[in-house]
Design a protein around this motif. Structure first.
Motif, PDB file in Angstrom:
ATOM      1  N   ARG A 157      23.430 -15.645  14.650  1.00  0.00           N
ATOM      2  CA  ARG A 157      23.008 -14.627  13.679  1.00  0.00           C
ATOM      3  C   ARG A 157      23.816 -14.745  12.387  1.00  0.00           C
ATOM      4  NH1 ARG A 157      22.469  -8.126  14.775  1.00  0.00           N
ATOM      5  NH2 ARG A 157      20.842  -7.784  13.244  1.00  0.00           N
TER       6      ARG A 157
ATOM      7  N   GLU B 219      15.636 -11.309  12.969  1.00  0.00           N
ATOM      8  CA  GLU B 219      16.243 -10.148  13.637  1.00  0.00           C
ATOM      9  C   GLU B 219      16.924  -9.314  12.573  1.00  0.00           C
ATOM     10  OE1 GLU B 219      19.050 -10.892  16.729  1.00  0.00           O
ATOM     11  OE2 GLU B 219      19.583  -8.791  16.900  1.00  0.00           O
ATOM     12  N   SER B 220      16.347  -8.168  12.361  1.00  0.00           N
ATOM     13  CA  SER B 220      15.085  -7.617  12.793  1.00  0.00           C
ATOM     14  C   SER B 220      14.167  -7.475  11.595  1.00  0.00           C
ATOM     15  CB  SER B 220      15.305  -6.211  13.330  1.00  0.00           C
ATOM     16  OG  SER B 220      15.877  -6.207  14.603  1.00  0.00           O
TER      17      SER B 220
ATOM     18  N   CYS C  52      12.022 -10.300  16.069  1.00  0.00           N
ATOM     19  CA  CYS C  52      12.642  -9.263  16.904  1.00  0.00           C
ATOM     20  C   CYS C  52      12.614  -7.930  16.153  1.00  0.00           C
ATOM     21  CB  CYS C  52      14.075  -9.712  17.187  1.00  0.00           C
ATOM     22  SG  CYS C  52      15.171  -8.520  17.954  1.00  0.00           S
ATOM     23  N   TYR C  53      12.515  -6.844  16.909  1.00  0.00           N
ATOM     24  CA  TYR C  53      12.541  -5.501  16.323  1.00  0.00           C
ATOM     25  C   TYR C  53      13.051  -4.571  17.420  1.00  0.00           C
ATOM     26  CZ  TYR C  53       8.597  -4.497  19.290  1.00  0.00           C
ATOM     27  OH  TYR C  53       7.827  -4.316  20.408  1.00  0.00           O
ATOM     28  N   ASN C  54      13.286  -3.325  17.078  1.00  0.00           N
ATOM     29  CA  ASN C  54      13.588  -2.363  18.146  1.00  0.00           C
ATOM     30  C   ASN C  54      12.869  -1.057  17.849  1.00  0.00           C
ATOM     31  OD1 ASN C  54      15.450  -0.146  17.050  1.00  0.00           O
ATOM     32  ND2 ASN C  54      16.463  -1.992  16.304  1.00  0.00           N
TER      33      ASN C  54
ATOM     34  N   MET D 230      14.331   2.158  18.591  1.00  0.00           N
ATOM     35  CA  MET D 230      15.275   3.254  18.830  1.00  0.00           C
ATOM     36  C   MET D 230      15.187   4.260  17.695  1.00  0.00           C
ATOM     37  SD  MET D 230      18.791   1.333  19.923  1.00  0.00           S
ATOM     38  CE  MET D 230      18.398  -0.366  19.560  1.00  0.00           C
TER      39      MET D 230
ATOM     40  N   ASP E   9      20.590   2.584  15.444  1.00  0.00           N
ATOM     41  CA  ASP E   9      20.503   1.355  16.215  1.00  0.00           C
ATOM     42  C   ASP E   9      21.629   1.449  17.250  1.00  0.00           C
ATOM     43  OD1 ASP E   9      20.707  -1.520  16.834  1.00  0.00           O
ATOM     44  OD2 ASP E   9      19.311  -1.787  15.181  1.00  0.00           O
ATOM     45  N   TRP E  10      22.435   0.460  17.459  1.00  0.00           N
ATOM     46  CA  TRP E  10      23.494   0.512  18.465  1.00  0.00           C
ATOM     47  C   TRP E  10      24.509   1.619  18.170  1.00  0.00           C
ATOM     48  CZ3 TRP E  10      28.230  -0.435  16.257  1.00  0.00           C
ATOM     49  CH2 TRP E  10      28.214  -1.112  15.046  1.00  0.00           C
TER      50      TRP E  10
ATOM     51  N   LEU F 132      23.056   0.094  12.116  1.00  0.00           N
ATOM     52  CA  LEU F 132      22.680  -1.317  12.131  1.00  0.00           C
ATOM     53  C   LEU F 132      23.547  -2.116  11.167  1.00  0.00           C
ATOM     54  CD1 LEU F 132      20.365  -3.344  13.024  1.00  0.00           C
ATOM     55  CD2 LEU F 132      19.209  -2.649  10.957  1.00  0.00           C
ATOM     56  N   PRO F 133      24.220  -3.161  11.676  1.00  0.00           N
ATOM     57  CA  PRO F 133      25.062  -3.940  10.768  1.00  0.00           C
ATOM     58  C   PRO F 133      24.208  -4.603   9.685  1.00  0.00           C
ATOM     59  CG  PRO F 133      24.873  -5.038  12.894  1.00  0.00           C
ATOM     60  CD  PRO F 133      24.188  -3.703  13.025  1.00  0.00           C
TER      61      PRO F 133
ATOM     62  N   HIS G 106      13.797  -5.472  21.195  1.00  0.00           N
ATOM     63  CA  HIS G 106      15.200  -5.379  21.624  1.00  0.00           C
ATOM     64  C   HIS G 106      15.400  -4.065  22.387  1.00  0.00           C
ATOM     65  CE1 HIS G 106      19.564  -4.812  21.237  1.00  0.00           C
ATOM     66  NE2 HIS G 106      19.636  -6.108  21.014  1.00  0.00           N
TER      67      HIS G 106
ATOM     68  N   ASP H 171      25.632 -13.245  21.697  1.00  0.00           N
ATOM     69  CA  ASP H 171      25.587 -11.946  21.026  1.00  0.00           C
ATOM     70  C   ASP H 171      26.996 -11.373  20.998  1.00  0.00           C
ATOM     71  OD1 ASP H 171      24.521  -9.798  19.749  1.00  0.00           O
ATOM     72  OD2 ASP H 171      23.778  -8.826  21.564  1.00  0.00           O
ATOM     73  N   HIS H 172      27.354 -10.862  19.885  1.00  0.00           N
ATOM     74  CA  HIS H 172      28.682 -10.272  19.661  1.00  0.00           C
ATOM     75  C   HIS H 172      29.789 -11.220  20.141  1.00  0.00           C
ATOM     76  CE1 HIS H 172      26.962  -5.913  19.621  1.00  0.00           C
ATOM     77  NE2 HIS H 172      26.252  -6.763  18.915  1.00  0.00           N
TER      78      HIS H 172
ATOM     79  N   TYR I 241      30.563  -9.370  15.109  1.00  0.00           N
ATOM     80  CA  TYR I 241      30.092 -10.685  14.647  1.00  0.00           C
ATOM     81  C   TYR I 241      31.186 -11.554  14.023  1.00  0.00           C
ATOM     82  CZ  TYR I 241      25.513  -9.086  15.895  1.00  0.00           C
ATOM     83  OH  TYR I 241      24.440  -8.641  16.618  1.00  0.00           O
TER      84      TYR I 241
END
Ligand code: DNO
Length: 404
Positions: free
Chosen positions: A6, A69-70, A107-109, A111, A115-116, A187-188, A239, A360-361, A377
């Motif tokens: 990413r 993404e995303s 990709c999408y989400n 939520m 986000d996270w 979201l970052p 996601h 990831d991460h 990241y």
């Protein structure tokens, strides 16, 4: 399996040169500067492709932009309010523009609002590395005492509520401020960074919009965009919720295997697919990641390989982001399930047999520490994760191919 990385664009502290040196084969990126709901234009897409294709000194990087993404779904679309029809039309235009540019995986989400969510972005581990962490007591303290959400207290068990009150009472103002900032970091790289008042305003908008309604809106969205994606030769992939439990009184509908099975069946075409994120889903003890890969693998278009260590029992629990091969998910078993799916697709002659995967991460280690990259990241922590995952892949692949 395609080893991807990413990259947040030209402002990312980790350069395309570093990505190539880490051994990644292609790039996952997004146009974070375009407001959510607006069209991704051909020229902006082309500009990002150009950025990805060159090293700092202008030589070709050999890397391409493989996964989006995303492409974010606006709050209006999730709520079916306000400008949602215009946003949906714009979403479709963006998909057409991406397809035109040769990008196939999006990709999408779904939520609501955030986000996270984490309570710590740099939690110190015994060896001096730092990682992201979700502490349930801190989170309850935030929800009940800092955000002061009406009804929050009723969402936590008595014991947890008492612990949260005690924790809050013992916090300095600085820690309270930091905790609030961490939780709403969102979201970052996103255009939106919320203040507490923004969060309250957004939460109020979801009053009366429960799980069934949100799920219905997701299916409505997919009924519009997935057939178009299929026509364009695109693969959409949703996601999961992170963490995979309802938070702040908001519904969440992509947290479990049952959620995914339902959503895949509701719009039953391959273009309606899954981003299998082992880190997000792995924060729930009842999500069996290798099993999910085996059972839902047909529709997995993108893999996020990451691990968490759950610190407390229960579906809503405290956890921290572990090393990629540490933590509670058996990463070797998950890798084996993913490679088995790839072998199956190859035998079927599927063009999309090779699944893009990204480490990831990562934990902040060595020179990552103090460098302040996007939380989760860092360059070296992810490089280590990718190297470990690549090791697993190289070890398992020939065995699985031979058995296929
Ligand atoms: C966090 C990521 C998420 C993810 C989005 C996908 O690091 O896993 O922000 O990119 O949820 O839509």
């Amino acid at each position: 399996m395609r080893q991807t990385w990413r990259w947040f664009g030209p402002t990312d502290l980790v350069s395309i040169d570093a990505v190539a040196q880490a051994g990644a084969e292609s790039i996952v990126s997004a146009l974070h500067h375009v407001p959510t709901g607006a069209v991704w234009t051909p020229s902006e897409i082309a500009k990002r492709q150009d950025d990805v294709s060159r090293f700092r000194d202008g030589r070709p990087s050999g890397l391409g932009w493989e996964v989006v993404e995303s492409l974010p779904v606006s709050e209006d679309i999730k709520k079916q309010k306000g400008d949602w029809r215009a946003h949906l039309a714009n979403y479709k235009t963006s998909l057409r523009n991406l397809a035109e540019a040769g990008i196939e995986v999006v990709c999408y989400n779904f939520m609501p609002v955030l986000d996270w969510t984490r309570t710590d972005l740099a939690f110190p581990l015994p060896n001096g590395a730092t990682c992201m962490r979700f502490d349930l007591v801190d989170f309850a303290a935030f929800d009940i005492h800092i955000l002061a959400r009406p009804g929050a207290a009723g969402d936590f068990a008595d014991e947890l509520r008492e612990e949260a009150a005690e924790r809050f009472a013992g916090m300095s103002d600085a820690r309270r401020g930091q905790l609030a900032k961490n939780v709403v970091f969102g979201l970052p790289g996103a255009a939106e960074n919320f203040s507490l008042d923004d969060v309250r305003r957004h939460l109020a908008e979801y009053a009366g919009l429960g799980e069934d309604k949100l799920r219905g809106h997701l299916v409505d969205f997919l009924s519009e965009v997935a057939p178009l994606a299929a026509d364009l030769g695109l693969r959409l992939c949703c996601h999961p919720d992170d963490p995979p439990v309802p938070l702040l009184g908001l519904p969440r509908v992509m947290s479990t295997e049952a959620d995914y099975a339902r959503t895949m069946a509701a719009v039953d075409i391959p273009a309606n697919g899954i981003t299998l994120c082992s880190g997000s889903l792995g924060a729930r003890p009842d999500n069996d990641l290798p099993g999910m890969m085996a059972r839902l693998g047909d529709r997995v278009h993108f893999l996020h390989l990451r691990n968490v260590t759950r610190e407390t029992p229960g579906v809503l629990c405290s956890f921290h982001e572990a090393e990629h091969l540490g933590g509670d998910t058996d990463m070797a078993a998950l890798m084996e399930a993913a490679l088995t799916e790839e072998a199956r697709r190859r035998a079927e002659g599927r063009a999309d047999w090779s699944i893009p995967m990204r480490p990831d991460h990562g934990q902040d280690i060595l020179d990552d520490l103090g460098r302040q990259a996007q939380p989760g990241y860092p360059a070296i922590g992810r490089l280590k994760g990718l190297a470990e995952l690549r090791g697993l892949m190289v070890a398992l692949e020939p065995r699985i191919a031979a058995g296929a």
